[in-house]
Scaffold this active site. Structure first.
Site, mmCIF file in Angstrom:
data_model
loop_
_atom_site.group_PDB
_atom_site.id
_atom_site.type_symbol
_atom_site.label_atom_id
_atom_site.label_comp_id
_atom_site.label_asym_id
_atom_site.label_seq_id
_atom_site.Cartn_x
_atom_site.Cartn_y
_atom_site.Cartn_z
ATOM 1 N N SER A 122 0.866 -1.181 0.000
ATOM 2 C CA SER A 122 0.000 0.000 0.000
ATOM 3 C C SER A 122 0.897 1.223 0.000
ATOM 4 C CB SER A 122 -0.938 -0.006 1.220
ATOM 5 O OG SER A 122 -0.209 -0.130 2.428
ATOM 6 N N ASP A 125 -7.532 -4.993 12.169
ATOM 7 C CA ASP A 125 -7.027 -4.544 10.871
ATOM 8 C C ASP A 125 -7.783 -5.292 9.780
ATOM 9 O OD1 ASP A 125 -5.469 -3.183 9.022
ATOM 10 O OD2 ASP A 125 -3.876 -4.697 9.037
ATOM 11 N N GLY A 148 -8.424 -6.397 6.187
ATOM 12 C CA GLY A 148 -7.557 -6.543 5.018
ATOM 13 C C GLY A 148 -6.110 -6.415 5.449
ATOM 14 N N CYS A 149 -5.650 -7.347 6.279
ATOM 15 C CA CYS A 149 -4.366 -7.204 6.971
ATOM 16 C C CYS A 149 -3.158 -7.536 6.114
ATOM 17 C CB CYS A 149 -4.352 -8.054 8.236
ATOM 18 S SG CYS A 149 -4.409 -9.850 7.938
ATOM 19 N N GLY A 150 -3.385 -7.991 4.883
ATOM 20 C CA GLY A 150 -2.252 -8.303 4.026
ATOM 21 C C GLY A 150 -1.367 -9.381 4.620
ATOM 22 N N TRP A 151 -0.056 -9.166 4.542
ATOM 23 C CA TRP A 151 0.898 -10.135 5.081
ATOM 24 C C TRP A 151 1.266 -9.821 6.530
ATOM 25 C CZ3 TRP A 151 1.320 -8.427 -0.069
ATOM 26 C CH2 TRP A 151 1.121 -9.422 -1.035
ATOM 27 N N GLY A 152 0.480 -8.970 7.179
ATOM 28 C CA GLY A 152 0.593 -8.802 8.616
ATOM 29 C C GLY A 152 1.491 -7.690 9.119
ATOM 30 N N CYS A 185 -0.088 3.095 -13.003
ATOM 31 C CA CYS A 185 -0.701 3.709 -11.824
ATOM 32 C C CYS A 185 0.154 4.847 -11.288
ATOM 33 C CB CYS A 185 -0.929 2.662 -10.739
ATOM 34 S SG CYS A 185 -2.376 1.623 -11.027
#
Length: 409
Positions: free
Chosen positions: A139, A175, A177-181, A366
């Site tokens: 992000s 959290d 949508g915590c992704g890989w933490g 992007c």
């Protein structure tokens, strides 16, 4: 012969009107220049007649699809390729299709949301590790001074968020949508919080769980493979970073209402998400939104910041701090794109050639979009609506003053 003549006429028109430093080389060796330049910055190789429809309608969607399908190969510096793509798209009037928007409006079910998340995030953990920072934060970073390297800027982003919400030792944090933490790990290690992280990605769940165990923080952090709509209980603090883009515009009030439901009476929540720069919350221009919907983030929808704020209020939340991080995401994406180019050979070992080309265009494209205000990104700090004014902070000083958290570094 008809299509080749049509293409030559179209290229001649662009050369006279726009003078773009690019060249197209046809499958028969014929060369056509889009500008009056002896050395074009970018060369497009049309490998067969099937490339012509894409070239004659050069929306970002069509040009991107031609490249990832291998119908067109492109030579040139990646930043030049993106600039030329936008120039070609602008050279032809293209009406943005509303079909994708209509389809997405009705497609946000639990099953479709999970499939969309799996499509984007369950590519390969090793693939992402090649070009993300060591903490695997996927992000927008936070460049406090503009000179930080990516790893430092990502940690500063997490600290910026956790300081904004005034996270304290012993508080509970969800959290979404915590992704890989990375965020919950930082919240536990540095701020002493009790954390729950939820994700729909099995790859992220597996690695985040392993990272929590390796850090010896199982007593402070729980990672769940769970839809946020199924979470129960109340939390002192809630964060959602890069997740609400997947919710769908019509579902935003319900999303924020769920955040309110999970938030304690005196709790604070922070939503960090990409937004549309179109006040009507329309697609990204020139076909860019359609390309991303089709190949990168299926069913993703970007609301304008005004719609996000309205939806938060409808959901029972009062926004009391809003920050635009567009410049920060442009920088983040440029660094990702540069790293992606450096590790291109290794990346190709983990994904198909088509997937490799998708991510190559997506990252650089992007970056251009954020640089030029085609899209934006905001952090919204909010709390339950209707509380007394004396519970609001007087200023933003607490976000930027000396770090007073007693734990960690």
């Amino acid at each position: 012969m008809f299509w080749e003549k049509k293409l030559a006429h179209w290229v001649s028109h662009i050369r006279d009107q726009a003078n773009i430093p690019a060249r197209v080389v046809l499958w028969n060796g014929q060369q056509l220049d889009f500008g009056h330049f002896t050395s074009p910055q970018v060369t497009l190789h049309a490998k067969a007649q099937s490339a012509l429809p894409y070239l004659l309608r050069p929306s970002l969607d069509n040009l991107g699809e031609a490249y990832i399908k291998g119908v067109i190969d492109i030579e040139g510096k990646l930043s030049d390729i993106i600039n030329i793509g936008y120039s070609l798209a602008r050279s032809t009037v293209t009406a943005g299709s509303k079909l994708a928007r209509v389809r997405r409006y009705f497609s946000h079910t639990r099953h479709s949301d999970k499939k969309a998340i799996e499509y984007h995030y369950d590519v390969s953990n090793e693939f992402y590790q090649l070009w993300l920072d060591p903490n695997m934060v996927y992000s927008c970073a936070y460049f406090e001074n503009g000179t930080e390297d990516l790893s430092t800027a990502q940690l500063k982003k997490i600290d910026h968020i956790l300081t904004k919400i005034e996270l304290q030792p012993g508080q509970t944090l969800l959290d979404i949508g915590c992704g890989w933490g990375a965020l919950v790990l930082r919240a536990a290690q540095k701020f002493g919080a009790q954390c729950v992280g939820v994700t729909l990605s099995e790859n992220q769940f597996a690695l985040a769980t392993a990272r929590v165990k390796a850090a010896g923080l199982e007593h402070q952090i729980e990672i769940r493979l769970q839809d946020y709509r199924d979470v129960s209980g109340e939390f002192d603090r809630i964060t959602s970073v890069g997740m609400f883009e997947h919710v769908g515009r019509k579902n935003l009030p319900a999303y924020f209402a769920k955040v309110r439901e999970l938030l304690k009476e005196d709790g604070v929540a922070m939503n960090h998400g990409i937004t549309s720069s179109d006040y009507a919350s329309g697609e990204a221009p020139l076909g860019g939104g359609e390309f991303i919907d089709k190949y990168v983030f299926p069913d993703g929808e970007l609301p304008h910041i005004s719609l996000a704020l309205e939806a938060a209020q409808q959901g029972g939340l009062e926004a009391f701090d809003v920050e635009n991080l567009r410049r920060h995401y442009a920088r983040t994406l440029n660094l990702w794109a540069e790293k992606f180019e450096e590790v291109a050979d290794q990346a190709r070992l983990h994904v198909s050639e088509e997937k490799f080309r998708i991510w190559r265009l997506y990252l650089a494209g992007c970056a251009y979009a954020f640089e030029n205000d085609d899209v934006s990104i905001y952090q919204i700090v909010c709390r339950r609506a209707g509380r007394h004014a004396t519970t609001l902070p007087w200023s933003r000083e607490y976000m930027y003053g000396p770090r007073t958290t007693p734990l960690g570094q």
